[in-house]
Design a protein around this motif. Structure first.
Motif: not given
Length: 158
Positions: A23-24, A27-28
């Motif tokens: 998921d985004e 990743k952050k």
């Protein structure tokens, strides 16, 4: 996942060793964690380069020069320390520049990182005795992470 909705033990083991999140937001989080780790490595290696183990000579007596590393009297361990410290410092620089690309004001951040890199080099030249240190090894150690990053980027373009 198994037929009952659970993952098999082999998949759970494989996933526990995999890096990153799908998921985004995950990743952050991974990028932020790497940024913190790279910053810590950078700070420690910079400090060790500027303030070498054992400190520096304070006077010009008994055949040594003020400002030169005391540790440099042990040539092989001092060379190993300098090469590995420089390798770690350069690797953290590559990570920092890669992770901060396209940040707001990243050009200013990169300018500060470049200035820190040259400050590190100047400190190494100041503390290391000219006659005992092979600066070509330090240059090679500093270039390795940049070369790997360049080759990795070039490979992605193919």
């Amino acid at each position: 996942m198994g037929s009952n909705g659970t993952s098999t033990p082999s998949k759970r083991i494989r996933n526990s060793f995999s890096y990153g999140n799908d998921d985004e937001e995950g990743k952050k989080d991974d990028e932020n964690m790497l940024l913190v780790v790279a910053t810590l490595i950078n700070a420690v290696t910079f400090s060790a380069g500027v303030n070498p183990p054992g400190g520096v000579w304070q006077d010009d007596v008994a055949g040594h020069k003020a400002g030169r590393s005391i540790y440099s009297t042990q040539k092989v361990p001092f060379h190993i320390f300098l090469v590995l410290n420089t390798l770690a410092f350069s690797t953290s620089i590559v990570l920092l520049t890669s992770l901060t690309y396209r940040f707001p004001f990243f050009i200013y951040l990169w300018a500060a990182i470049a200035a820190m890199f040259f400050t590190y080099a100047a400190a190494i030249f100041a503390i290391a005795p000219d006659e005992s240190v092979k600066f070509r090894y330090l240059l090679a150690a500093a270039a390795v992470p940049f070369a790997i990053h360049f080759l990795q980027s070039a490979y992605k373009w193919l």
